[in-house]
Scaffold this motif. Structure first.
Motif, PDB file in Angstrom:
ATOM      1  N   THR A  10      63.032  56.788 -25.309  1.00 36.92           N
ATOM      2  CA  THR A  10      61.910  57.563 -25.376  1.00 36.92           C
ATOM      3  C   THR A  10      61.708  57.949 -26.819  1.00 36.92           C
ATOM      4  O   THR A  10      59.775  57.955 -27.216  1.00 36.92           O
ATOM      5  N   PHE A  11      62.450  58.204 -27.432  1.00 36.32           N
ATOM      6  CA  PHE A  11      62.126  58.585 -29.017  1.00 36.32           C
ATOM      7  C   PHE A  11      61.823  57.265 -29.145  1.00 36.32           C
ATOM      8  O   PHE A  11      60.791  57.467 -30.505  1.00 36.32           O
ATOM      9  N   ILE A  12      62.549  56.070 -29.021  1.00 36.97           N
ATOM     10  CA  ILE A  12      61.336  54.514 -29.791  1.00 36.97           C
ATOM     11  C   ILE A  12      59.801  53.958 -29.740  1.00 36.97           C
ATOM     12  O   ILE A  12      59.280  53.959 -29.644  1.00 36.97           O
ATOM     13  N   GLY A  13      60.498  54.811 -28.231  1.00 41.16           N
ATOM     14  CA  GLY A  13      59.074  53.346 -27.107  1.00 41.16           C
ATOM     15  C   GLY A  13      57.527  54.956 -27.351  1.00 41.16           C
ATOM     16  O   GLY A  13      56.636  54.200 -28.058  1.00 41.16           O
ATOM     17  N   SER A  17      54.267  52.903 -29.765  1.00 35.91           N
ATOM     18  CA  SER A  17      53.347  53.039 -28.419  1.00 35.91           C
ATOM     19  C   SER A  17      51.556  53.481 -29.820  1.00 35.91           C
ATOM     20  O   SER A  17      51.615  52.784 -29.406  1.00 35.91           O
ATOM     21  N   VAL A  18      52.034  54.177 -30.636  1.00 39.10           N
ATOM     22  CA  VAL A  18      51.085  54.696 -31.163  1.00 39.10           C
ATOM     23  C   VAL A  18      51.072  54.191 -32.286  1.00 39.10           C
ATOM     24  O   VAL A  18      50.104  53.507 -32.257  1.00 39.10           O
ATOM     25  N   ILE A  19      52.562  53.757 -32.943  1.00 39.43           N
ATOM     26  CA  ILE A  19      52.205  52.482 -33.825  1.00 39.43           C
ATOM     27  C   ILE A  19      51.312  50.860 -33.434  1.00 39.43           C
ATOM     28  O   ILE A  19      50.558  50.556 -34.269  1.00 39.43           O
ATOM     29  N   GLY A  20      52.083  50.163 -32.827  1.00 40.12           N
ATOM     30  CA  GLY A  20      51.743  49.478 -31.845  1.00 40.12           C
ATOM     31  C   GLY A  20      49.821  49.559 -31.444  1.00 40.12           C
ATOM     32  O   GLY A  20      49.548  48.686 -31.887  1.00 40.12           O
ATOM     33  N   THR A  21      50.014  50.642 -30.764  1.00 43.39           N
ATOM     34  CA  THR A  21      48.408  50.588 -30.810  1.00 43.39           C
ATOM     35  C   THR A  21      47.320  50.416 -31.620  1.00 43.39           C
ATOM     36  O   THR A  21      46.333  49.620 -31.868  1.00 43.39           O
ATOM     37  N   LEU A  22      47.820  50.595 -32.881  1.00 42.98           N
ATOM     38  CA  LEU A  22      47.272  51.157 -33.757  1.00 42.98           C
ATOM     39  C   LEU A  22      46.705  49.719 -35.120  1.00 42.98           C
ATOM     40  O   LEU A  22      46.204  49.455 -36.170  1.00 42.98           O
ATOM     41  N   MET A  23      47.716  49.008 -34.774  1.00 44.27           N
ATOM     42  CA  MET A  23      47.839  47.845 -35.797  1.00 44.27           C
ATOM     43  C   MET A  23      47.594  46.938 -34.517  1.00 44.27           C
ATOM     44  O   MET A  23      47.926  45.178 -35.072  1.00 44.27           O
ATOM     45  N   HIS A  24      47.115  46.763 -33.364  1.00 46.72           N
ATOM     46  CA  HIS A  24      46.888  46.348 -32.731  1.00 46.72           C
ATOM     47  C   HIS A  24      47.503  44.591 -32.172  1.00 46.72           C
ATOM     48  O   HIS A  24      47.400  43.924 -32.272  1.00 46.72           O
ATOM     49  N   ILE A  28      51.198  41.212 -24.493  1.00 43.67           N
ATOM     50  CA  ILE A  28      51.872  40.929 -23.716  1.00 43.67           C
ATOM     51  C   ILE A  28      53.251  42.309 -24.285  1.00 43.67           C
ATOM     52  O   ILE A  28      53.298  43.115 -23.631  1.00 43.67           O
ATOM     53  N   MET A  29      52.975  42.306 -25.307  1.00 40.99           N
ATOM     54  CA  MET A  29      54.246  43.289 -26.164  1.00 40.99           C
ATOM     55  C   MET A  29      53.895  44.539 -26.035  1.00 40.99           C
ATOM     56  O   MET A  29      54.599  45.516 -25.583  1.00 40.99           O
ATOM     57  N   LEU A  30      52.721  45.212 -25.645  1.00 38.87           N
ATOM     58  CA  LEU A  30      52.149  46.035 -25.686  1.00 38.87           C
ATOM     59  C   LEU A  30      52.481  46.591 -24.509  1.00 38.87           C
ATOM     60  O   LEU A  30      53.114  48.303 -24.013  1.00 38.87           O
ATOM     61  N   PHE A  31      52.308  45.275 -23.614  1.00 42.21           N
ATOM     62  CA  PHE A  31      52.696  46.156 -21.757  1.00 42.21           C
ATOM     63  C   PHE A  31      53.375  46.495 -21.723  1.00 42.21           C
ATOM     64  O   PHE A  31      53.972  47.854 -21.372  1.00 42.21           O
ATOM     65  N   ILE A  32      54.358  45.913 -21.849  1.00 44.69           N
ATOM     66  CA  ILE A  32      55.740  46.123 -22.107  1.00 44.69           C
ATOM     67  C   ILE A  32      56.238  47.032 -22.927  1.00 44.69           C
ATOM     68  O   ILE A  32      57.335  48.490 -22.266  1.00 44.69           O
ATOM     69  N   VAL A  33      56.151  47.855 -23.486  1.00 50.46           N
ATOM     70  CA  VAL A  33      56.388  48.741 -24.854  1.00 50.46           C
ATOM     71  C   VAL A  33      56.045  49.119 -23.795  1.00 50.46           C
ATOM     72  O   VAL A  33      56.897  50.895 -23.976  1.00 50.46           O
ATOM     73  N   TYR A  34      54.577  49.517 -22.983  1.00 51.91           N
ATOM     74  CA  TYR A  34      53.989  50.631 -22.556  1.00 51.91           C
ATOM     75  C   TYR A  34      55.186  51.134 -21.197  1.00 51.91           C
ATOM     76  O   TYR A  34      55.222  51.957 -21.169  1.00 51.91           O
ATOM     77  N   CYS A  35      54.831  49.961 -20.910  1.00 54.72           N
ATOM     78  CA  CYS A  35      55.548  50.200 -19.013  1.00 54.72           C
ATOM     79  C   CYS A  35      57.094  51.145 -19.574  1.00 54.72           C
ATOM     80  O   CYS A  35      57.288  52.002 -19.117  1.00 54.72           O
ATOM     81  N   LEU A  36      58.366  50.543 -20.327  1.00 55.76           N
ATOM     82  CA  LEU A  36      59.076  51.279 -20.897  1.00 55.76           C
ATOM     83  C   LEU A  36      58.967  52.976 -21.358  1.00 55.76           C
ATOM     84  O   LEU A  36      59.543  53.394 -20.399  1.00 55.76           O
ATOM     85  N   THR A  37      58.312  52.838 -21.733  1.00 56.98           N
ATOM     86  CA  THR A  37      57.740  54.110 -22.227  1.00 56.98           C
ATOM     87  C   THR A  37      57.673  55.167 -21.375  1.00 56.98           C
ATOM     88  O   THR A  37      58.382  55.979 -21.221  1.00 56.98           O
ATOM     89  N   ILE A  39      58.437  54.813 -17.982  1.00 59.39           N
ATOM     90  CA  ILE A  39      59.617  54.566 -17.194  1.00 59.39           C
ATOM     91  C   ILE A  39      60.251  55.347 -17.527  1.00 59.39           C
ATOM     92  O   ILE A  39      61.212  56.613 -17.261  1.00 59.39           O
ATOM     93  N   ALA A  40      61.044  55.611 -19.319  1.00 63.08           N
ATOM     94  CA  ALA A  40      61.188  56.430 -19.900  1.00 63.08           C
ATOM     95  C   ALA A  40      61.142  57.958 -19.578  1.00 63.08           C
ATOM     96  O   ALA A  40      61.858  59.225 -19.403  1.00 63.08           O
ATOM     97  N   LEU A  41      59.950  58.100 -19.773  1.00 61.22           N
ATOM     98  CA  LEU A  41      59.296  59.620 -20.254  1.00 61.22           C
ATOM     99  C   LEU A  41      60.037  60.846 -18.777  1.00 61.22           C
ATOM    100  O   LEU A  41      59.274  61.511 -18.290  1.00 61.22           O
ATOM    101  N   ALA A  42      59.272  59.474 -17.150  1.00 61.66           N
ATOM    102  CA  ALA A  42      59.026  59.546 -16.011  1.00 61.66           C
ATOM    103  C   ALA A  42      60.554  59.874 -15.826  1.00 61.66           C
ATOM    104  O   ALA A  42      61.220  61.040 -15.005  1.00 61.66           O
TER     105      ALA A  42
END
Length: 353
Positions: A10-13, A17-24, A28-37, A39-42
């Protein structure tokens, strides 16, 4: 150990997620980061609702878990509707029904059954929910499909809106029935406080509610960005919209109740585990799906409550199988394995479709 892993994720994801979105970053990398984040929040949502379940009782706790678990999928679906991905939304609703009745219930029965030879839950709840499942999934989803064959798009949408309003009204009436007018009839020993009287919640009521709200807000942000990766990820892996919705979105969107139901079953709290699995299915069919139909009226692309034939048949079979297994009020590991087998078979079918 698992809680520490989810906390680190959670604290990494969330920052990633914010950095990856802003830096485009690549989709596929963003998809993995978003999904793991997500799940962690869940997992935080699951722990919070487990604490609330101890305070409020298994039925309210299960309802809260299903509600906040489905909130994740509802948020993802609203952003998908806004993007015009109606097929993904309908498929994710199908995936939620299959996931809750076959995957979540199956894993719960299997994991709990390994530790305990026989596990019991409120048989009156099971029979009451069976009738609602038959109505919500088989009647309410099949009727629009049948009538839409001889209707134009406008008439089909009007029928879907009418069915949606009736489903939401009946869902609210069902909650009032179980929690108010007939609460004593459906009360279990655990709810009377005899089963878990010495158990202390991990978090206080106030802290649990604050964590639920904060996690839901974070999920909303990540989910909006997750939707924008579906098209690129589908093209890269050869996944259809149907497979992404039925399997990927449904599993990620329902991660909270997946984890919570299994934990509850392992602790032999089968009333809560079954309430999460079946209650979540009822909420998806009778509240989330019709609400999305009404919300779609605000967007350019509307969503009628009409599923494809594979989706409709899979949901109907899942309901009938779950009713057959759970109507006696007890489970074992083999019944859980049967549900899991059905889920894998359907998953293969949707992948190859």
């Amino acid at each position: 150990m698992a809680n520490k892993i989810f906390m680190i994720l959670t604290f990494i994801g969330v920052p990633l997620s914010v950095i990856g979105t802003l830096m485009h970053w690549p989709s596929i990398m963003l998809f993995i980061v978003y999904c793991l984040t997500i799940i962690a929040l869940a997992s935080f949502m699951g722990r919070a609702t487990e604490s609330l379940a101890i305070v409020t009782g298994p039925r309210i706790g299960g309802l809260l878990n299903a509600t906040f678990g489905n909130a994740v999928e509802l948020i993802i679906s609203i952003f998908a509707l806004k993007a015009g991905l109606v097929g993904v939304v309908l498929a994710s609703l199908t995936g939620s029904v299959l996931g809750n009745l076959l995957l979540v219930a199956g894993l719960s029965f299997f994991v709990g059954g390994i530790k305990y030879k026989r596990q019991h839950f409120n048989v009156y709840d099971a029979r009451h929910n069976s009738a609602l499942l038959m109505f919500a999934v088989i009647v309410a989803f099949v009727i629009p499909e049948v009538f839409s064959m001889d209707m134009n798009d406008t008439a089909t949408l009007n029928l879907s809106v009418g069915v949606s309003i009736i489903l939401i009204a009946l869902y609210l009436a069902a909650l009032f029935f179980k929690l108010v007018t007939h609460r004593g009839v459906y009360q279990s020993n655990s709810e009377n406080g005899t089963a878990h009287h010495d158990e202390e919640p991990e978090w206080s009521k106030g802290k649990a509610i604050m964590i639920l709200l904060a996690a839901t807000v974070a999920v909303a942000y990540v989910a909006e960005n997750l939707v924008h990766t579906f098209e690129a990820v589908g093209e890269s892996f050869g996944w259809s919209e149907l497979f992404i919705g039925v399997i990927i979105v449904a599993i990620v969107g329902n991660a909270a109740e997946h984890a919570s139901a299994i934990i509850m079953a392992y602790k032999n709290k089968m009333d809560v585990a079954v309430e999460i699995a079946v209650g979540s299915t009822l909420q998806v069919a009778m509240f989330v799906a019709p609400l999305l139909v009404l919300v779609s009226l605000l967007f350019e692309t509307t969503m009628p409550l009409v599923f494809s034939m594979p989706e409709m048949i899979s949901m109907a079979v899942s309901v009938l199988l779950m009713i057959s297994i759970a109507n006696d009020g007890e489970t074992n590991w083999f019944e859980g394995l049967t549900l899991l087998g059905a889920y894998v078979i359907m998953g293969i079918g949707f992948y190859l479709l």
